[in-house]
Design a protein around this motif. Structure first.
Motif, mmCIF file in Angstrom:
data_model
loop_
_atom_site.group_PDB
_atom_site.id
_atom_site.type_symbol
_atom_site.label_atom_id
_atom_site.label_comp_id
_atom_site.label_asym_id
_atom_site.label_seq_id
_atom_site.Cartn_x
_atom_site.Cartn_y
_atom_site.Cartn_z
ATOM 1 N N ARG A 80 46.866 27.861 42.807
ATOM 2 C CA ARG A 80 45.734 28.566 42.209
ATOM 3 C C ARG A 80 45.376 29.739 43.116
ATOM 4 N NH1 ARG A 80 41.828 23.754 40.001
ATOM 5 N NH2 ARG A 80 43.419 22.747 38.731
ATOM 6 N N VAL A 81 45.069 30.889 42.496
ATOM 7 C CA VAL A 81 44.828 32.096 43.274
ATOM 8 C C VAL A 81 43.538 32.774 42.825
ATOM 9 C CG1 VAL A 81 45.731 34.378 43.908
ATOM 10 C CG2 VAL A 81 47.304 32.453 43.596
ATOM 11 N N LEU A 82 42.707 33.106 43.798
ATOM 12 C CA LEU A 82 41.563 33.978 43.575
ATOM 13 C C LEU A 82 41.909 35.299 44.243
ATOM 14 C CD1 LEU A 82 37.830 33.339 43.707
ATOM 15 C CD2 LEU A 82 38.757 35.185 45.091
ATOM 16 N N PHE A 83 41.907 36.370 43.477
ATOM 17 C CA PHE A 83 42.265 37.694 43.982
ATOM 18 C C PHE A 83 41.019 38.561 43.950
ATOM 19 C CE2 PHE A 83 44.624 41.833 43.308
ATOM 20 C CZ PHE A 83 45.176 41.866 44.579
ATOM 21 N N ASP A 84 40.473 38.869 45.132
ATOM 22 C CA ASP A 84 39.254 39.657 45.239
ATOM 23 C C ASP A 84 39.612 41.142 45.327
ATOM 24 O OD1 ASP A 84 36.972 41.077 46.272
ATOM 25 O OD2 ASP A 84 36.120 39.147 46.839
ATOM 26 N N MET A 125 40.261 36.731 39.023
ATOM 27 C CA MET A 125 40.213 38.085 39.579
ATOM 28 C C MET A 125 38.750 38.501 39.664
ATOM 29 S SD MET A 125 43.616 39.627 37.800
ATOM 30 C CE MET A 125 43.666 41.102 38.763
ATOM 31 N N VAL A 126 38.326 38.869 40.878
ATOM 32 C CA VAL A 126 36.943 39.269 41.128
ATOM 33 C C VAL A 126 36.927 40.757 41.411
ATOM 34 C CG1 VAL A 126 34.925 38.957 42.617
ATOM 35 C CG2 VAL A 126 36.397 36.994 42.067
ATOM 36 N N GLY A 127 36.075 41.486 40.681
ATOM 37 C CA GLY A 127 36.000 42.927 40.868
ATOM 38 C C GLY A 127 34.629 43.467 40.543
ATOM 39 N N GLU A 128 34.566 44.798 40.500
ATOM 40 C CA GLU A 128 33.277 45.425 40.214
ATOM 41 C C GLU A 128 33.406 46.715 39.413
ATOM 42 O OE1 GLU A 128 31.453 46.114 44.003
ATOM 43 O OE2 GLU A 128 33.069 47.375 44.710
ATOM 44 N N THR A 129 34.609 47.042 38.973
ATOM 45 C CA THR A 129 34.795 48.262 38.184
ATOM 46 C C THR A 129 35.546 47.938 36.897
ATOM 47 O OG1 THR A 129 36.911 48.830 39.204
ATOM 48 C CG2 THR A 129 34.928 49.680 40.291
ATOM 49 N N LYS A 130 35.472 48.857 35.936
ATOM 50 C CA LYS A 130 36.173 48.661 34.662
ATOM 51 C C LYS A 130 37.685 48.589 34.856
ATOM 52 C CE LYS A 130 32.937 48.470 31.585
ATOM 53 N NZ LYS A 130 32.695 47.218 30.908
ATOM 54 N N TRP A 131 38.253 49.428 35.741
ATOM 55 C CA TRP A 131 39.711 49.399 35.920
ATOM 56 C C TRP A 131 40.147 48.084 36.538
ATOM 57 C CZ3 TRP A 131 42.769 48.908 40.225
ATOM 58 C CH2 TRP A 131 42.187 49.139 41.475
ATOM 59 N N GLN A 132 39.294 47.477 37.381
ATOM 60 C CA GLN A 132 39.637 46.174 37.949
ATOM 61 C C GLN A 132 39.581 45.094 36.859
ATOM 62 O OE1 GLN A 132 36.747 46.157 41.121
ATOM 63 N NE2 GLN A 132 38.198 47.024 42.584
ATOM 64 N N GLN A 133 38.620 45.208 35.972
ATOM 65 C CA GLN A 133 38.555 44.275 34.842
ATOM 66 C C GLN A 133 39.765 44.473 33.925
ATOM 67 O OE1 GLN A 133 34.927 44.542 32.588
ATOM 68 N NE2 GLN A 133 35.357 42.673 31.464
ATOM 69 N N ARG A 161 46.608 30.769 33.613
ATOM 70 C CA ARG A 161 45.351 31.047 32.920
ATOM 71 C C ARG A 161 44.601 32.049 33.799
ATOM 72 N NH1 ARG A 161 43.117 25.509 32.779
ATOM 73 N NH2 ARG A 161 41.132 26.588 32.731
ATOM 74 N N ILE A 162 44.169 33.149 33.218
ATOM 75 C CA ILE A 162 43.539 34.233 33.980
ATOM 76 C C ILE A 162 42.120 34.457 33.486
ATOM 77 C CG2 ILE A 162 43.661 36.677 34.620
ATOM 78 C CD1 ILE A 162 46.618 36.622 33.983
ATOM 79 N N ARG A 163 41.209 34.668 34.441
ATOM 80 C CA ARG A 163 39.822 35.035 34.107
ATOM 81 C C ARG A 163 39.349 36.108 35.071
ATOM 82 N NH1 ARG A 163 35.649 30.279 33.428
ATOM 83 N NH2 ARG A 163 34.318 32.093 33.139
ATOM 84 N N TYR A 164 38.576 37.049 34.557
ATOM 85 C CA TYR A 164 37.943 38.078 35.373
ATOM 86 C C TYR A 164 36.495 37.686 35.616
ATOM 87 C CZ TYR A 164 35.827 42.419 36.844
ATOM 88 O OH TYR A 164 35.126 43.361 37.563
ATOM 89 N N PHE A 165 36.031 37.921 36.848
ATOM 90 C CA PHE A 165 34.639 37.661 37.214
ATOM 91 C C PHE A 165 34.088 38.897 37.900
ATOM 92 C CE2 PHE A 165 36.809 33.632 37.135
ATOM 93 C CZ PHE A 165 35.913 32.755 36.556
ATOM 94 N N ASP A 166 32.923 39.332 37.469
ATOM 95 C CA ASP A 166 32.255 40.421 38.155
ATOM 96 C C ASP A 166 31.836 39.922 39.541
ATOM 97 O OD1 ASP A 166 29.385 42.018 38.603
ATOM 98 O OD2 ASP A 166 30.983 43.203 37.674
ATOM 99 N N ARG A 167 31.761 40.834 40.497
ATOM 100 C CA ARG A 167 31.422 40.467 41.880
ATOM 101 C C ARG A 167 30.146 39.623 41.951
ATOM 102 N NH1 ARG A 167 29.887 44.762 46.463
ATOM 103 N NH2 ARG A 167 28.311 45.181 44.919
#
Length: 160
Positions: free
Chosen positions: A85-89, A120-128, A141-147
């Motif tokens: 399992r990977v969390l990519f900040d 995937m944790v990010g804070e911009t639209k391109w990261q999402q 299974r992939i999920r995006y999370f805002d910071r």
């Protein structure tokens, strides 16, 4: 401090040879002199659950050298645990060099089946957007999370 003169938050580091075997942090660093300043820590790999879960923190722009340090450790964890399992900040990530982008594509294709969950944790639209872009390159299974929801990302990746 990075090349732009910003102070970067620090994380406690425990080396692979440290006394704490529950959690190991591998700081895969690059150091180069830019106008008299050091630019360190492009990629940090934090292992949880003995390496079954991995948190990857990226800062600045990734280079080919970053992949040369990261990929062997990642592949060792896959050999030990199978799917991980990977969390990519992505919050401090600013893209790839041309060679590193090619390294990323090769990595994604080679490890198509090696990741069970990818947060995937990010804070911009391109990261999402990158979360959607990654979908064809993995069976995870992939999920995006805002910071602001990074705690939720950590909980999801560690799962039941």
């Amino acid at each position: 401090m990075n090349a732009l003169g910003r102070t970067l938050p620090t994380r406690p580091s425990i080396t692979a040879h440290g006394e704490n075997h529950q959690m190991a942090v591998y700081c895969l660093t690059k150091t180069k002199i830019l106008k008299g300043k050091e630019n360190a820590m492009a990629l940090e790999l934090k292992e949880l659950e003995g390496g079954k879960t991995v948190e990857v923190y990226v800062s600045d722009k990734l280079t080919d050298a970053d992949y040369a340090r990261f990929v062997p450790r990642f592949e060792q964890l896959v050999r030990q645990h199978g799917k991980i399992r990977v969390l990519f900040d992505l919050t401090r990530f600013h893209g790839w060099s041309a060679k590193a982008l090619w390294d990323e594509i090769k990595f994604d294709l080679k490890h198509l089946n090696d990741i069970e969950l990818l947060a995937m944790v990010g804070e911009t639209k391109w990261q999402q957007w990158m979360t959607t872009f990654c979908t064809p390159f993995t069976t995870a299974r992939i999920r995006y999370f805002d910071r602001a929801r990074s705690d939720e990302a950590h909980a999801w990746i560690q799962g039941p």
